[in-house]
Design a protein around this motif. Sequence first.
Motif, mmCIF file in Angstrom:
data_model
loop_
_atom_site.group_PDB
_atom_site.id
_atom_site.type_symbol
_atom_site.label_atom_id
_atom_site.label_comp_id
_atom_site.label_asym_id
_atom_site.label_seq_id
_atom_site.Cartn_x
_atom_site.Cartn_y
_atom_site.Cartn_z
ATOM 1 N N GLU A 188 -7.297 4.812 0.440
ATOM 2 C CA GLU A 188 -6.746 3.460 0.439
ATOM 3 C C GLU A 188 -6.183 3.112 1.823
ATOM 4 N N ARG A 190 -3.657 0.577 4.061
ATOM 5 C CA ARG A 190 -2.501 -0.321 3.969
ATOM 6 C C ARG A 190 -2.052 -0.708 5.373
ATOM 7 N N SER A 194 3.491 -3.882 5.929
ATOM 8 C CA SER A 194 3.467 -4.533 4.623
ATOM 9 C C SER A 194 4.449 -3.867 3.664
ATOM 10 N N ARG A 195 4.807 -4.596 2.619
ATOM 11 C CA ARG A 195 5.674 -4.028 1.582
ATOM 12 C C ARG A 195 4.976 -2.881 0.864
ATOM 13 N N GLN A 196 3.638 -2.966 0.729
ATOM 14 C CA GLN A 196 2.884 -1.899 0.076
ATOM 15 C C GLN A 196 3.094 -0.563 0.778
ATOM 16 N N ASP A 199 6.815 0.704 0.518
ATOM 17 C CA ASP A 199 7.115 1.250 -0.806
ATOM 18 C C ASP A 199 6.432 2.603 -1.011
ATOM 19 N N TRP A 200 5.179 2.708 -0.529
ATOM 20 C CA TRP A 200 4.476 3.991 -0.648
ATOM 21 C C TRP A 200 5.230 5.081 0.110
ATOM 22 N N PRO A 256 -6.988 1.089 -8.112
ATOM 23 C CA PRO A 256 -5.799 1.783 -7.587
ATOM 24 C C PRO A 256 -6.030 3.289 -7.516
ATOM 25 N N ARG A 281 -6.248 -4.161 0.532
ATOM 26 C CA ARG A 281 -6.132 -4.809 -0.774
ATOM 27 C C ARG A 281 -4.806 -5.546 -0.862
ATOM 28 N N GLU A 283 -1.709 -7.695 -2.315
ATOM 29 C CA GLU A 283 -1.042 -7.446 -3.585
ATOM 30 C C GLU A 283 -1.619 -8.271 -4.732
#
Length: 641
Positions: A188, A190, A194-196, A199-200, A256, A281, A283
Amino acid sequence: MTQHQSDPLSLLLERLKGVKKNGERYAALCPAHRDNSPSLSLSRGRDGRALVHCYAGCETRDVLAAVGFELRDMFLDNLSLEQRQQYRRNRLETELKFERLIIEAAKSKPEELNDEDISRLAVAQERIEQLDRELDEIETLTADPDEDKPTDSKQSQASQLVAYVEARVELFHDRNKEVFARDLSTGEVRRIDSRQFRDWLVASYYKDAGKSARDQSVRESLSTLAGLGRYDCECQPVHIRVAGSAGRYFLDLAEPGQSRAICIEPGRWSIVKSPAAMFIRPEAMQPLPTPTPGGSIEPLWRIANIPEEQRLLVLAWLIECLRPDTPFPLVELMGEQGTAKSTAHTALRRLLDPNACDLRSAPKSAEDVFIGAGASWIVCYENVSHLSPLVQDALCTIATGGGYAKRKLFTDADESIINVKRPVGINGISAAVTAQDLIDRTISIEMPIVKERVEVTGLWQAYEAERGLLLGALLDTAVKALALLPSMRLPPGEKPRLVEFALLGMAVAEAVGKPAAAFMAQFNASRQESIARTIDASPVAGAILEWYERNPSGRRASAKTLMEEMSKYRPPYCDTWPKSPKGFADAMRRAAPALRQLGIECRSLGKIGGAVTWQIAPKGQDLKQCLESPDVLADNHFAGH
């Protein structure tokens, strides 16, 4: 005075009478004199001490003595170290929250920021950084002495986070120098700001290390990773949903926890675990179902109320959405209330690019168009009744490929750039596309009235159950069409502006067992509709048509002369009629492609006798270039446009 469990101001207020709060200040009855109305003002200093002032003239020492306090009791030093640090932490966090609110308010401000706003934002950013440093100092003082202490054998937490990320992802940047991270375990991708990704990072670090990462450490690590990715790592293209070129394409399933995608080639398609493309990808993006081969596309038309005589156009548009290396036509679904425009539009969107918000309201600005296009593959707008000229220009740009740039916050030097090329779809009761350039790239579908209503819940349940089969059927048709595409031909004189789409549509027709001419018949009918709309939208084009009926042999004259002659054919109550010969010439130039389709050539011949001369004549008549204007482009240049 012993150490207290509260700050000095709170202790003092407990011993006063008639206390009233006014913002950050307090008023109370002064205990040092007979006070009938509050004359004592109290507040908290920046260092936490209590500030006291009596407007009746009482000394502060006397006021405090009246309630059993001394001056030294009003200072924060009498509190414990833990209490002083907690007070300081609360004050810093309150200020930090206020400065962040200023940043958020600026981001949501609809109009362009002025110089005063930008200056205040710069101050807010500097203040946030300073407050973060002070809070980090407090955390360091209150933390375990052995925890996160930078020594020769132990890194700071920010450095630990950088090392943690580098061991688990591959950093790279795109051509705009935006930095991305590809997860080595799942594939994946990211964007690191980014917030993604944040958070990860926080969640993964907590699971593996058993402790939370401090906010300041996370920010410092992200800043370091951005620099490493921008200057030490490779440049690679990043895609949303679709990638590829030259007959080999990838469609991201957006599942996901993995990076599976569909590889589409002439004659075959397959699912690959690690595609040769980097997909991000957003959100709002939703996963596609696993496609099932051998299905039929016919069930799509049960929910998408497309007339049979225009289904080849829609099918070709869906397959064209899989080819990011070609210009995209805009599809416009029109029809009166009750023609299931929104339902059909949603079904088409969900077949290739399902989203948390499949259909959006009409954009208010060009910026809205580019931001929306930057966060999804297919751009869809719902119930569109009007599109401004700037928005139509933006839609034309993203259909053929282009960029949008604006100044970033807090600086005058840097730009935020969005480069996109996207398929576009809109629906509405009336035709919203009126700009000639966009009309020429639009496929208009007239929706019929639904004769028999069915329960929409059951309709969507059946569609979702068949979506894997429908996607498989679409892919089956696409790979057959790609295999047939090299054999498709159009005569030079019949090549439209959307020639790539026309050739693909011919191949799609043969792939589903119909002649290529069947697609061209539908395509030409749509083009005629577009031409008629162009003429209706341009009062100058309408006037030229009426004038030409009375002057079939044409005319060669200056724009001023033609404007004077055709003013008698000007539509009544028309506010858009050009005010000058230059405006009239510009209108003729915009209407020329549509008029050419009707057999009328409208062309500038350059300067003749000191004035720019125009000629309106039957299509095909030889228009000689004037020898007095060698800088004018030759006729063969116009023939291709």
